[in-house]
Enzyme design. Structure first.
Site, mmCIF file in Angstrom:
data_model
loop_
_atom_site.group_PDB
_atom_site.id
_atom_site.type_symbol
_atom_site.label_atom_id
_atom_site.label_comp_id
_atom_site.label_asym_id
_atom_site.label_seq_id
_atom_site.Cartn_x
_atom_site.Cartn_y
_atom_site.Cartn_z
ATOM 1 N N MET A 27 11.515 10.554 39.796
ATOM 2 C CA MET A 27 12.842 11.042 39.929
ATOM 3 C C MET A 27 12.771 11.939 41.281
ATOM 4 S SD MET A 27 14.661 11.894 36.363
ATOM 5 C CE MET A 27 13.730 13.538 35.768
ATOM 6 N N LEU A 30 8.671 14.525 44.939
ATOM 7 C CA LEU A 30 7.182 14.172 44.789
ATOM 8 C C LEU A 30 6.306 15.104 44.937
ATOM 9 C CD1 LEU A 30 7.614 10.559 46.489
ATOM 10 C CD2 LEU A 30 8.355 11.398 44.218
ATOM 11 N N HIS A 34 2.425 12.347 41.820
ATOM 12 C CA HIS A 34 3.083 11.089 42.102
ATOM 13 C C HIS A 34 2.180 10.442 43.088
ATOM 14 C CE1 HIS A 34 6.668 13.449 41.008
ATOM 15 N NE2 HIS A 34 6.800 12.445 40.095
ATOM 16 N N GLN A 58 18.872 10.606 30.838
ATOM 17 C CA GLN A 58 17.759 11.094 30.033
ATOM 18 C C GLN A 58 17.875 12.727 30.040
ATOM 19 O OE1 GLN A 58 14.897 9.108 32.922
ATOM 20 N NE2 GLN A 58 13.937 11.140 32.774
ATOM 21 N N GLU A 148 -0.069 9.912 32.693
ATOM 22 C CA GLU A 148 -0.450 10.408 31.546
ATOM 23 C C GLU A 148 -0.041 11.701 31.261
ATOM 24 O OE1 GLU A 148 -4.696 9.778 30.867
ATOM 25 O OE2 GLU A 148 -4.444 7.645 30.293
ATOM 26 N N ASP A 150 3.214 12.862 31.265
ATOM 27 C CA ASP A 150 4.281 12.302 30.062
ATOM 28 C C ASP A 150 3.505 11.430 29.255
ATOM 29 O OD1 ASP A 150 6.503 14.006 31.188
ATOM 30 O OD2 ASP A 150 6.021 13.015 33.190
#
EC number: 6.3.2.1
Length: 278
Positions: A27, A30, A34, A58, A148, A150
């Site tokens: 999203m 960065l 990322h 979301q 990982e 999230d």
């Protein structure tokens, strides 16, 4: 740098590729976490595509969609410096041409999506699964790279891919942390200077609980101790739980490979983190 904004040119480029393609969905705003995923993708595929899209589906009605940091120019520069030459930047008109009120939704399994973050963010993971399903159909990558940090999202997407027989391999990227232990997150930019000094305590607490999670430890006692520590530091904890890493079922006793999960607000910023029992 090739920047695709429509499906036709994206698919034309995709059809011209001869080797495997890895997709790193983001999203934007960065950070080094990322970029670590981008570098991981480059070790596993000949081509890497990073998508940048702040997905409204979301976000809940009282969440931070409007204020979510959008830093496209800076993101493109960071990707260029990291060696990524291909980016997909769709807008709402492309992703949801009929709007978002009456569209097909991918509903994730309740056992994975109604706990932890899903308990306080109804519809969040349906929004995640729907947008990722759309991206996978648009891009058709061989690899999907997810971090990982999230972890609940990772497990839900892995299950979605398996349940829907999607032709893509989900590759997890290890959680990346700043020097003081705070997990990288785009929302870290919301922290003021005082909060930023306190924020690493979330990770410290989880690592401490993981170390204390021996075979004779009682999970409820450990969770209460961690909860109190966070509250005393100024956090407003949302959850602090030990769960099975595959099923996300709550555990009363520690087991190897299980993970401590936490979400807590610090000021106006919601932080999440997880640590595995090694």
């Amino acid at each position: 740098m090739a920047i695709f904004k429509d499906i036709a040119s994206l698919r034309q480029w995709r059809q011209s590729l001869r080797g495997p393609l890895a997709l790193v969905p983001t999203m934007g705003n960065l950070h080094d976490g990322h970029l670590a995923l981008v570098k991981l993708a480059a070790t596993r595929a000949e081509q890497v595509l990073v998508s940048i899209y702040v997905n409204p589906l979301q976000f809940g009605p009282r969440e931070d969609f409007a204020s979510y940091p959008r830093t496209l120019d800076r993101d493109l520069q960071r990707l260029h410096e990291a060696g990524c030459q291909t980016v997909f930047t769709p807008d709402d008109g492309l992703m949801y041409p009929r709007g978002r009120q009456d569209i097909s939704i991918v509903t994730p399994p309740r056992s994975l999506s109604k706990v932890l973050c899903g308990a306080s963010r109804p519809g969040h993971f349906a929004g995640v699964c729907t947008v990722l399903s759309k991206l996978l159909h648009m891009v058709a990558p061989e690899l999907l790279i997810l971090g990982e940090k999230d972890y609940q999202q990772l497990r839900i997407v892995q299950q979605m891919v398996a349940d829907l027989n999607l032709n893509v391999q989900v590759l997890p990227g290890p959680l990346q942390r700043e020097a003081d232990g705070l997990a990288y997150s785009s929302r870290n930019t919301f922290l003021n200077l005082a909060e930023r000094q306190v924020a690493p305590l979330l990770a410290e607490t989880l690592f401490d609980l993981a170390r204390r999670s021996t075979s004779d430890a009682k999970v409820s006692d450990l969770a209460a101790m961690g909860w109190e520590r966070l509250e005393q530091a100024g956090f407003l904890p949302e959850y602090l739980e030990l769960r099975n890493a595959q099923t996300l079922q709550s555990l009363a006793l520690p087991q190897p490979g299980a993970r401590w999960f936490a979400a807590a607000r610090l000021g106006q910023t919601r932080l999440i983190d997880n640590v595995v029992i090694s």
